[in-house]
Design an enzyme around this catalytic site. Structure first.
Site, PDB file in Angstrom:
ATOM      1  N   LYS A  98       0.877  -1.170   0.000  1.00 46.47           N
ATOM      2  CA  LYS A  98       0.000   0.000   0.000  1.00 46.47           C
ATOM      3  C   LYS A  98       0.910   1.214   0.000  1.00 46.47           C
ATOM      4  O   LYS A  98       1.560   1.514   0.997  1.00 46.47           O
ATOM      5  CB  LYS A  98      -0.915   0.016   1.224  1.00 46.47           C
ATOM      6  N   GLY A 186     -11.212   7.564   6.085  1.00 43.13           N
ATOM      7  CA  GLY A 186     -12.324   8.469   6.327  1.00 43.13           C
ATOM      8  C   GLY A 186     -13.650   7.811   6.646  1.00 43.13           C
ATOM      9  O   GLY A 186     -14.576   8.470   7.126  1.00 43.13           O
ATOM     10  N   ASN A 207      -9.731   1.294   9.140  1.00 45.79           N
ATOM     11  CA  ASN A 207      -8.959   1.030  10.354  1.00 45.79           C
ATOM     12  C   ASN A 207      -9.583   1.729  11.559  1.00 45.79           C
ATOM     13  O   ASN A 207     -10.211   1.093  12.411  1.00 45.79           O
ATOM     14  CB  ASN A 207      -7.493   1.465  10.165  1.00 45.79           C
ATOM     15  N   THR A 208      -9.476   3.060  11.605  1.00 43.08           N
ATOM     16  CA  THR A 208      -9.876   3.803  12.804  1.00 43.08           C
ATOM     17  C   THR A 208     -11.332   3.549  13.213  1.00 43.08           C
ATOM     18  O   THR A 208     -11.621   3.390  14.398  1.00 43.08           O
ATOM     19  CB  THR A 208      -9.666   5.317  12.571  1.00 43.08           C
TER      20      THR A 208
END
EC number: 2.8.1.10
Lengths: 258, 66
Positions: A98, A186, A207-208
């Protein structure tokens, strides 16, 4: 339904990719990844702590089930990104990378010029390059031409949870590039992931939104279902939006009318 | 001789190989990667790569990230 995600000729059943950052514990990460059903999992490359190396992240990942997608996070130049990618390949036995070259530290938006240049170099070296990119359709097309295996435009800034405020721009990229489009960064809620998939994204990378949810394992499962629902909605073909109503029940046979 | 490992100066015996350095540092070589003067050293070359005065090494591994 045979609807596999294909990246550089490799097939995946899940269209949800997840990150391994920001988890409170390794065990929680492990459970969340399992609940997400993700087959592609991102990791970062950093110096080993020479004083206390500690346990390896990879001891917590089932490498028989998942494909590692190392990132070049932290890189701000072509040179740094290329070095990180080469180290990642040596450490991880995988050619997938990535590619992330950050151009601004406050927004963490990618540097499109450096990203295109690094893509060219890494493709030449045999990497399967998945570049993180802006919402610019021309940049996305240039990345595809440079040999990127996917393009990964941000929904909104990394970790912001703003969703896809500019989903028209993402839709344009989906329409105008020939490689799978992965919405990366996002996504805050399952509805964001579903929207990305409904407009034709090939996958989402999250992820977050999972790691920092109150219940990361439950959120991972929710994201998994949202991605599936969104994908099915895309394949089924949504109706066009209309200005006025059109009744769902028969207009004939209403009682009390002459 | 002096080396720089992950940004820190280190004094080690002359003629040390990469494999020996990793052993001294107590680092298991599984899942790591190593760069010597900005060139990746392949794992199979650790035992035969002899370090030299002033070498700059980066030793990395995977950590959580998105």
């Amino acid at each position: 339904m045979d609807d596999k995600l294909v990246i550089a000729g490799r097939e995946f059943n899940s269209r949800l990719m997840v990150g391994t950052g920001k988890y409170a514990t390794m065990e929680l990460m492990q459970q969340a990844i399992a609940a997400s059903g993700a087959e592609i999992v991102t990791v970062a490359v950093r110096r080993i702590n020479l004083q206390s190396p500690g346990p390896s992240l990879l001891d917590y990942l089932d490498l028989k089930k998942i494909t590692l997608l190392p990132n070049t996070a932290g890189a701000t130049t072509v040179d740094e990104a290329v070095r990180l990618a080469r180290l990642a390949r040596e450490a991880g036995l995988s050619d997938m990378i990535k590619l992330e070259v950050i151009g601004d530290q406050e927004t963490l938006l990618p540097d499109p010029v450096a990203t295109i240049e690094a893509t060219r170099i890494l493709v030449r070296e045999g990497f399967i390059v998945l570049p993180y990119t802006t919402q610019d359709v021309v940049v996305a097309r240039r990345l595809g031409e440079a040999g990127a295996a996917t393009v990964m435009p941000l929904g909104s800034p990394i970790g912001s949870g703003q969703g896809l405020p500019n989903f028209d721009a993402i839709k344009l990229i989906i329409d105008r590039v020939n490689v799978p489009v992965v919405v990366d960064a996002g996504i805050g809620a399952p509805s964001d992931a579903a929207l990305a998939m409904e407009i034709g994204a090939s996958a989402c990378l999250i992820n977050t939104a999972i790691a920092e949810a109150r219940d990361p394992v439950l959120m991972a499962a929710a994201m998994s279902q949202a991605v599936i629902a969104g994908r099915m909605g895309y394949l089924a073909g949504r109706i066009p939006k209309k200005t006025y109503a059109s009744p769902s029940s028969p207009t004939e046979g209403m009682i009390g009318r002459s | 001789m002096r080396l720089k490992v992950n940004g820190e100066e280190r004094e080690v015996a002359a003629g040390l190989t990469v494999a020996e350095l990793l052993r001294q540092l107590g680092i298991e070589s599984r899942y790591l990667a190593l760069e010597r003067n900005r060139q990746v050293v392949p794992r199979q070359d650790y035992a035969t790569t002899v370090l030299e005065e002033g070498d700059e090494l980066e030793i990395i591994r995977f950590v959580g990230g998105g």
